[in-house]
Every structure is written in C-alpha cells, then in structure tokens.
Scaffold this active site. Structure first.
Site, PDB file in Angstrom:
ATOM      1  N   GLU A  54       0.818  -1.213   0.000  1.00 42.46           N
ATOM      2  CA  GLU A  54       0.000   0.000   0.000  1.00 42.46           C
ATOM      3  C   GLU A  54       0.855   1.268   0.000  1.00 42.46           C
ATOM      4  O   GLU A  54       0.538   2.222  -0.697  1.00 42.46           O
ATOM      5  CB  GLU A  54      -0.952   0.008   1.200  1.00 42.46           C
ATOM      6  CG  GLU A  54      -2.073  -1.008   1.105  1.00 42.46           C
ATOM      7  CD  GLU A  54      -3.025  -0.750  -0.050  1.00 42.46           C
ATOM      8  OE1 GLU A  54      -3.303   0.422  -0.375  1.00 42.46           O
ATOM      9  OE2 GLU A  54      -3.505  -1.750  -0.637  1.00 42.46           O
ATOM     10  N   ASP A  71      -6.151   8.674  -0.430  1.00 47.09           N
ATOM     11  CA  ASP A  71      -5.713   7.634   0.501  1.00 47.09           C
ATOM     12  C   ASP A  71      -4.517   8.173   1.271  1.00 47.09           C
ATOM     13  O   ASP A  71      -3.629   8.794   0.686  1.00 47.09           O
ATOM     14  CB  ASP A  71      -5.316   6.362  -0.241  1.00 47.09           C
ATOM     15  CG  ASP A  71      -6.504   5.625  -0.831  1.00 47.09           C
ATOM     16  OD1 ASP A  71      -7.650   5.913  -0.441  1.00 47.09           O
ATOM     17  OD2 ASP A  71      -6.274   4.738  -1.674  1.00 47.09           O
TER      18      ASP A  71
END
Length: 148
Positions: A54, A71
C-alpha cells in the site's frame, strides 16, 4: 528589521512533516505490540505485506484517486469514508483527521485499520493486499525480526 524578525519567527512556527519510512522489522515490532498479529484472523505477515504494497512503509504516502478522495498514510486509508480532510460530506468513520494517519506515531492509523477490518470484509479493503498477499505464505515478512 521588524520584518526580518517576523519572518524568522514564522519560520519557527511552520511544521514540516518529514516522511518516515519504516523498516520491515521495525513495523513488525510496532504491529506486534499493537496486537495486530491474528487480529480478526489475519497474521502479522498479512499486515506487514499489506503495508508494504500500500505505501512501501511510508507514513506520509498520499494517493489522489479519480473520485476526488485521497488515501493517506502507511495503510492508505481513504478520506471519503474513514478520515476527515477538508470536505464536509466525508463519513469519517474512524473519527480522525486524515493528517493524523500520516505521522510517525502509528496509533491512529492502526486503530483505524482495525476498524476497517472489523467493519468491512476483512483485509479485502486493501487492493495491495488482495493482489500480493492474500492466500500466500507470508512467514517471510516477519522472518529475522525478533517477533513471535
């Protein structure tokens, strides 16, 4: 002269967020202390693998998405649902500012990630985990890190 003094003072007040990129083993220890190992059935290896894919362990990682949301942090937690940036329509289900997810102190990010796993379909929330970690032998992710 006064202008120079004011500028110097303002320079002291500006906070600069330095990127913190953790090592795999440092994160393993932090995650272990935060009781992530086997949280909701997900091993420590799952968490370390997911964080790598991620954010590459970067606490200040930000990704702008096509829908206008962002994000944030080591777990790449989305502003539309989970944290508060500046938009009023955000759900902020973790009751946290998105900026708090990008600090060296991973407490808020870990609490929010646990909430995501608990309230959604486990770790399926994270595409990096689904593509690279799900269903694999993840024992190598904590190997040599002095965690149980």
């Amino acid at each position: 002269m006064k202008a120079a003094g004011i500028l110097a003072l303002m320079g002291c007040l500006v906070t600069v967020v330095e990127p913190k990129v953790y090592t795999r083993c440092k994160l393993a220890k932090i995650f272990s202390r935060a009781s992530l190992d086997n949280y909701r059935g997900f091993s420590l290896g799952n968490w370390i693998c997911m964080a790598y894919y991620e954010s590459h362990y970067n606490t200040t990682a930000q990704t702008q998405l096509e829908d206008g949301s962002t994000d944030y942090g080591i777990f790449q937690i989305n502003s539309d649902t989970w944290c508060r940036s500046t938009k009023l329509q955000e759900k902020n289900r973790c009751h946290v500012a998105c900026s708090a997810l990008m600090t060296d102190d991973l407490t808020d990010a870990i609490i929010c990630a646990k909430k995501i796993v608990k309230e959604t379909d486990g770790m399926n929330y994270w595409q990096g985990w689904k593509k690279n970690c799900e269903g694999r032998d993840l024992s190598e992710w904590k190997k040599g890190c002095e965690v149980s």
